[in-house]
Design a protein around this motif. Structure first.
Motif, PDB file in Angstrom:
ATOM      1  N   THR A   1      -0.522  18.526   0.735  1.00 38.65           N
ATOM      2  CA  THR A   1      -0.618  17.102   1.045  1.00 38.65           C
ATOM      3  C   THR A   1      -0.809  16.886   2.539  1.00 38.65           C
ATOM      4  O   THR A   1      -1.631  16.059   2.961  1.00 38.65           O
ATOM      5  CB  THR A   1       0.639  16.359   0.563  1.00 38.65           C
ATOM      6  OG1 THR A   1       0.768  16.564  -0.839  1.00 38.65           O
ATOM      7  CG2 THR A   1       0.552  14.881   0.860  1.00 38.65           C
TER       8      THR A   1
ATOM      9  N   GLY B   1       1.658   8.966  -6.179  1.00 43.30           N
ATOM     10  CA  GLY B   1       2.019  10.359  -5.918  1.00 43.30           C
ATOM     11  C   GLY B   1       3.104  10.859  -6.844  1.00 43.30           C
ATOM     12  O   GLY B   1       3.064  11.996  -7.317  1.00 43.30           O
TER      13      GLY B   1
ATOM     14  N   THR C   1       2.490   1.550  -3.464  1.00 48.76           N
ATOM     15  CA  THR C   1       1.495   1.963  -4.457  1.00 48.76           C
ATOM     16  C   THR C   1       1.130   3.436  -4.286  1.00 48.76           C
ATOM     17  O   THR C   1       1.036   4.178  -5.269  1.00 48.76           O
ATOM     18  CB  THR C   1       0.225   1.099  -4.343  1.00 48.76           C
ATOM     19  OG1 THR C   1       0.586  -0.274  -4.447  1.00 48.76           O
ATOM     20  CG2 THR C   1      -0.777   1.443  -5.417  1.00 48.76           C
ATOM     21  N   GLY C   2       0.923   3.867  -3.055  1.00 53.06           N
ATOM     22  CA  GLY C   2       0.607   5.274  -2.809  1.00 53.06           C
ATOM     23  C   GLY C   2       1.739   6.193  -3.210  1.00 53.06           C
ATOM     24  O   GLY C   2       1.514   7.246  -3.822  1.00 53.06           O
TER      25      GLY C   2
ATOM     26  N   LEU D   1       0.827  -1.203   0.000  1.00 47.21           N
ATOM     27  CA  LEU D   1       0.000   0.000   0.000  1.00 47.21           C
ATOM     28  C   LEU D   1       0.866   1.260   0.000  1.00 47.21           C
ATOM     29  O   LEU D   1       0.579   2.219  -0.723  1.00 47.21           O
ATOM     30  CB  LEU D   1      -0.935   0.000   1.207  1.00 47.21           C
ATOM     31  CG  LEU D   1      -2.118  -0.963   1.146  1.00 47.21           C
ATOM     32  CD1 LEU D   1      -2.867  -0.954   2.470  1.00 47.21           C
ATOM     33  CD2 LEU D   1      -3.032  -0.598   0.001  1.00 47.21           C
TER      34      LEU D   1
END
Length: 144
Positions: free
Chosen positions: A59, A14, A9-10, A6
């Motif tokens: 962010t 980004g 992937t994040g 995760l």
């Protein structure tokens, strides 16, 4: 292992989005054009810092629920300022995109408004900023 996937992937998502935004800004020449129009070549380092710090702060505001604990009026005031800044950014992007696509020069020539091209661009940017402020100040008008 799942948390690692995760996170990876994040991070990859980004990087892709950030790269696309930078490429978009470079293709449109938003920042160089802004420097040229505002005649602020001495602030190039400041622009570079803002381009890096701005997305990092945005962010963090997305991930964390930052609020000033003492006065709600200050929170509202900060939301107004942020909405205005985001509106100006979106307005600049829209203005740059229309300038690159030569939409405004063609439109102004067809309508006979060549001498008002600067004002036309300013009204578009102002409209985007006001729209962003309305969106930020009255979030209940739109569904989440």
């Amino acid at each position: 292992m799942r948390a690692f996937i995760l996170i990876l992937t994040g991070f990859a998502g980004g990087v892709v989005v950030g790269t696309a935004l930078v490429a978009f800004l470079l293709v449109l020449d938003v920042i160089p054009r802004l420097i040229q129009v505002s005649d602020s070549k001495e602030y190039i380092k400041f622009y570079q810092v803002l381009v890096i710090v701005g997305p990092l702060l945005a962010t963090n505001f997305q991930f964390y629920d930052w609020k000033l604990p003492f006065i709600n009026i200050i929170n509202t005031f900060l939301i107004i300022i942020m909405g205005f800044i985001f509106g100006v950014f979106i307005g600049l992007l829209a203005g740059a995109l229309t300038e690159v696509l030569k939409v405004l020069p063609i439109l102004s020539r067809r309508l006979g408004l060549q001498s008002y091209l600067g004002e036309l661009l300013a009204v578009i940017i102002l409209g985007k900023a006001i729209g962003s402020l309305i969106y930020w100040l009255f979030p209940t008008l739109w569904p989440p």
